[in-house]
Design an enzyme around this catalytic site. Structure first.
Site, mmCIF file in Angstrom:
data_model
loop_
_atom_site.group_PDB
_atom_site.id
_atom_site.type_symbol
_atom_site.label_atom_id
_atom_site.label_comp_id
_atom_site.label_asym_id
_atom_site.label_seq_id
_atom_site.Cartn_x
_atom_site.Cartn_y
_atom_site.Cartn_z
ATOM 1 N N LYS A 152 -7.701 -0.409 -1.963
ATOM 2 C CA LYS A 152 -9.349 -0.602 -2.518
ATOM 3 C C LYS A 152 -9.470 -0.118 -0.912
ATOM 4 C CE LYS A 152 -8.102 -1.464 -6.540
ATOM 5 N NZ LYS A 152 -8.321 -2.445 -7.310
ATOM 6 N N ASP A 153 -9.310 -0.323 0.785
ATOM 7 C CA ASP A 153 -10.000 -0.519 1.722
ATOM 8 C C ASP A 153 -10.305 1.480 1.584
ATOM 9 O OD1 ASP A 153 -10.035 -3.242 2.540
ATOM 10 O OD2 ASP A 153 -7.491 -2.451 2.919
#
Length: 494
Positions: free
Chosen positions: A111-112
């Site tokens: 998700k980063d």
């Protein structure tokens, strides 16, 4: 070319990119999609670029032409200033499988890759729109989105963020990462319910008339950090191109050769981003969506029917414990000829009856490009062990779903096209499961981190070093039925 966005449900007026980022979701409850055709990009030109420049070129496709310089600046902040290693997405080899490691950011999860950029997209959009209201970001999480969103938006001027996560529905490490989050504008709320309960409530919040009135009174507007926001989806397209070029650079394929991607899939945004990349010229033969025991996507890609009337399981791959895969709506919209009226009917059927079935023509288009499979919890554990014993590579539980489903697919189809599995998390995000799989011993989560490192030599992900000793700062727990009222009270407190 005019670059506007509309809703998958056909009742949203046209808006521009900046409005789409800030609004987050269609005002008719649908998801925002580009109204324009995606261009085919020059692969030879892109292959020579570093990650920042590649991201700029890909993302600029979705932005007004005059915004390209702003996008480059945002990508430089997100990917070029030490939040990621110089090799932003390493592509490793495990036997005959290529693994794109998407977990080298601030929270050790994929998700980063998008949530390092989204705050910059949000702030530049606010400036372009001359917006002076406070943005309240709402996010539901099955584990990784929450921490990545919190880290991305902490102390970002003009914003505050509320993250809802299911109590007992995330791993111990994921929960500790969230509840120890620092930042003057962040709040983390555990809910008695599952991820789908949280996600549904957040979607309802965007269309709730009372919340809109309260927001107007307090000079606030609501936006999203979930993959329902097109600003979450677009950055994920980049690493598909990057992974392909890595295979070319390693001389594993020639430019123009087709490859497959196998993607651990929950809310389906990650896999959908790859499909966007294919439509922008990336030579992809097949996308293989991998699920855990909550195998609703496997059933959909096998039958064309989406049936949420089933038991919900908490598994050892908790980020995929989802029964409502929101981004699938975008794929269905494209595959049924961008017929928003048809999609709206499907979504109304899903809301009313928990089930819908796409027509035969739409399903044929989907089946031509997608395959799917799933692993049980025991199969996940076996896959982690077998991969390590055969190749020395340590998989987390979610990536193991991808690796194991790929092996099933290859056995069933004899399709041996070069394949990249997207690795969505560090094994240290789920150390007790990974350690148990490898060494058949039950350990406390923090002991498992140390022992896993000791026995495998795999470096502990930097964001997880010392996490055990971080102070718990967020202790609010509410029932799933209280989410809307809670959001209202948070707005009124501003």
């Amino acid at each position: 070319m005019k670059k506007t966005y509309i809703s998958t449900r056909n009742l949203q007026k046209e808006i521009n990119f900046y409005q789409a980022i800030v609004q987050g979701i269609g005002d008719d409850g649908g998801l925002l999609v580009p109204q324009f055709d995606l261009p085919v990009l020059d692969l030879n030109k892109l292959a020579k670029m570093n990650y920042v420049d590649l991201a700029t070129e890909v993302i600029s496709v979705f932005v007004p032409e005059e915004g390209k310089e702003l996008i480059h600046e945002a990508c430089q902040h997100a990917y070029g200033e030490g939040l990621f290693p110089e090799d932003v997405v390493p592509v490793k080899k495990a036997g005959d499988v290529f693994i794109a490691e998407l977990f080298h950011g601030q929270t050790a999860a994929f998700k980063d890759m998008a949530l390092s950029l989204l705050p910059y997209l949000m702030t530049l959009s606010l400036k372009q729109l001359n917006e002076d209201r406070l943005v309240m970001i709402l996010a539901a999480t099955s584990g990784d989105t929450g921490k990545a969103a919190l880290e991305g938006f902490k102390d970002v001027e003009g914003t505050c963020i509320k993250v809802f996560y299911p109590l007992d529905g995330v791993s111990a490490i994921q929960q500790q990462q969230m509840v120890s989050q620092e930042g003057k504008n962040v709040k983390v709320i555990g809910i008695k319910g599952n991820f789908d309960d949280a996600q549904s409530a957040v979607k309802v919040a965007f269309g709730d008339q009372q919340l809109k009135e309260v927001s107007d009174q307090h000079h606030v507007f609501l936006s999203s950090a979930n993959s329902i926001n097109v600003g979450r989806l677009i950055p994920q397209i980049v690493y598909y191109f990057h992974s392909y070029f890595e295979l070319v650079r390693k001389q594993e394929i020639h430019m123009g050769d087709q490859i497959n991607f196998c993607v651990p899939s929950g809310n389906f945004g990650n896999c959908l981003a790859g499909w966007f990349a294919k439509n922008m010229g990336l030579p992809v033969n097949k996308f293989i969506a991998a699920s855990n025991k909550n195998n609703i996507l496997t059933d959909f890609f096998t039958t064309g029917q989406y049936d949420a009337n089933r038991e919900f399981y908490k598994t050892n791959a908790p980020a995929m414990d989802i029964l409502v895969s929101s981004n699938l709506e975008r794929l269905v919209w494209y595959m049924c000829g961008k017929d928003g009226n048809k999609v709206r009917t499907y979504m109304e059927e899903l809301k009313s009856n928990g089930i819908y079935k796409v027509d035969d023509e739409t399903f044929a288009k989907i089946k031509a490009q997608f395959a799917a499979g799933y692993l049980t919890e025991q199969q996940v554990m076996q896959t982690i062990k077998e991969c390590y014993e055969k190749t020395g590579y340590v998989l987390d539980t979610h990536t193991a779903c991808g690796y194991g489903v790929l092996k099933q697919y290859q056995e069933a189809t004899k399709d041996m096209t070069r394949t990249v599995v997207l690795s969505t998390a560090s094994p240290y995000k789920f150390p007790e499961s990974v350690y148990k799989a490898l060494f058949n011993e039950d350990l406390d989560v923090y002991d498992a981190i140390e022992k896993l490192h000791e026995k495998t030599g795999v470096a502990i992900a930097k964001p997880l070093v010392g996490i055990k000793d971080k102070e718990v700062l967020h202790k609010t727990h509410i029932d799933k039925t209280e989410i809307i009222d809670f959001i209202k009270s948070e707005i009124e407190a501003i």
